[in-house]
Design a protein around this motif. Sequence first.
Motif, PDB file in Angstrom:
ATOM      1  N   GLY A  27       0.815  -1.216   0.000  1.00 48.03           N
ATOM      2  CA  GLY A  27       0.000   0.000   0.000  1.00 48.03           C
ATOM      3  C   GLY A  27       0.843   1.258   0.000  1.00 48.03           C
ATOM      4  O   GLY A  27       0.505   2.245  -0.666  1.00 48.03           O
ATOM      5  N   TYR A  28       1.945   1.239   0.722  1.00 47.66           N
ATOM      6  CA  TYR A  28       2.875   2.384   0.736  1.00 47.66           C
ATOM      7  C   TYR A  28       3.391   2.636  -0.668  1.00 47.66           C
ATOM      8  O   TYR A  28       3.386   3.767  -1.150  1.00 47.66           O
ATOM      9  N   ARG A  29       3.838   1.564  -1.330  1.00 45.09           N
ATOM     10  CA  ARG A  29       4.391   1.701  -2.683  1.00 45.09           C
ATOM     11  C   ARG A  29       3.348   2.174  -3.687  1.00 45.09           C
ATOM     12  O   ARG A  29       3.682   2.853  -4.650  1.00 45.09           O
ATOM     13  N   LEU A  30       2.099   1.788  -3.440  1.00 43.99           N
ATOM     14  CA  LEU A  30       1.015   2.163  -4.359  1.00 43.99           C
ATOM     15  C   LEU A  30       0.265   3.414  -3.907  1.00 43.99           C
ATOM     16  O   LEU A  30      -0.729   3.789  -4.516  1.00 43.99           O
ATOM     17  N   ALA A  31       0.748   4.035  -2.836  1.00 42.38           N
ATOM     18  CA  ALA A  31       0.147   5.256  -2.282  1.00 42.38           C
ATOM     19  C   ALA A  31      -1.316   5.052  -1.886  1.00 42.38           C
ATOM     20  O   ALA A  31      -2.149   5.933  -2.060  1.00 42.38           O
ATOM     21  N   ARG A  32      -1.616   3.880  -1.321  1.00 41.89           N
ATOM     22  CA  ARG A  32      -2.966   3.638  -0.809  1.00 41.89           C
ATOM     23  C   ARG A  32      -3.129   4.387   0.505  1.00 41.89           C
ATOM     24  O   ARG A  32      -2.234   4.354   1.364  1.00 41.89           O
ATOM     25  N   VAL A  60      10.191   0.342  10.749  1.00 41.57           N
ATOM     26  CA  VAL A  60      10.883   1.036   9.652  1.00 41.57           C
ATOM     27  C   VAL A  60       9.848   1.602   8.676  1.00 41.57           C
ATOM     28  O   VAL A  60       9.908   2.767   8.291  1.00 41.57           O
ATOM     29  N   TRP A  61       8.904   0.760   8.277  1.00 38.52           N
ATOM     30  CA  TRP A  61       7.883   1.206   7.322  1.00 38.52           C
ATOM     31  C   TRP A  61       6.997   2.296   7.927  1.00 38.52           C
ATOM     32  O   TRP A  61       6.627   3.255   7.249  1.00 38.52           O
ATOM     33  N   LEU A  62       6.659   2.153   9.195  1.00 38.33           N
ATOM     34  CA  LEU A  62       5.845   3.186   9.847  1.00 38.33           C
ATOM     35  C   LEU A  62       6.611   4.497   9.980  1.00 38.33           C
ATOM     36  O   LEU A  62       6.011   5.577   9.933  1.00 38.33           O
ATOM     37  N   ALA A  63       7.931   4.421  10.119  1.00 38.57           N
ATOM     38  CA  ALA A  63       8.737   5.650  10.153  1.00 38.57           C
ATOM     39  C   ALA A  63       8.583   6.407   8.837  1.00 38.57           C
ATOM     40  O   ALA A  63       8.422   7.638   8.831  1.00 38.57           O
ATOM     41  N   TYR A  64       8.599   5.688   7.721  1.00 42.18           N
ATOM     42  CA  TYR A  64       8.402   6.352   6.420  1.00 42.18           C
ATOM     43  C   TYR A  64       6.994   6.934   6.308  1.00 42.18           C
ATOM     44  O   TYR A  64       6.807   8.013   5.746  1.00 42.18           O
TER      45      TYR A  64
END
Length: 183
Positions: A27-32, A60-64
Amino acid sequence: EASIAQLTTLGAEPEQAFSWQKLGETGYRLARPDYEDSLRRGLELYERASDAVGIAGALVWLAYGSLQRCDMDEARAMAHRSLDLYRNLGAPLGLMLSHQALAAVEAAGGDADSARRYAEQTLQLADSFGSPWSKAMARSDLAGILVTAGEHRQAVQLIRESLGLSLEHGLIPFVMMALLELA
């Protein structure tokens, strides 16, 4: 999402945590817009299972995600928590990813010196365990920070190194990124 439904039926929480995290990463990569909810659900399940590797990865992902929302304090706290967990686990790839996240946070927050330090640590870790993907990514990230600092020659050298690694190992996304950066 289908795997999460099946795992929920089976009551397999650790596996659900992984699936929620992967759904959040995608979802992050797809801007969901709901990707952070998925990551937080994964984190919650990892915490319930006391899975330090999973917790650190989700952080890590939540930091982004926090960085995207311009919540620098939260992004920094999550990346540091992830760094501490990976340090305790002795996981070099995780340490590299945490340093990379901290470099991004500090760069976005305007602390060029800290950003550079974290990016240099990312590069050192990437070079220590030999993954071509990690080496190319770390060079590209540090180059971006050096460009901002006005150190163009060193940045171009790092981009060329990233391009060479990417071409040698067929890392097409990094080839494209390096060519754009050189332009």
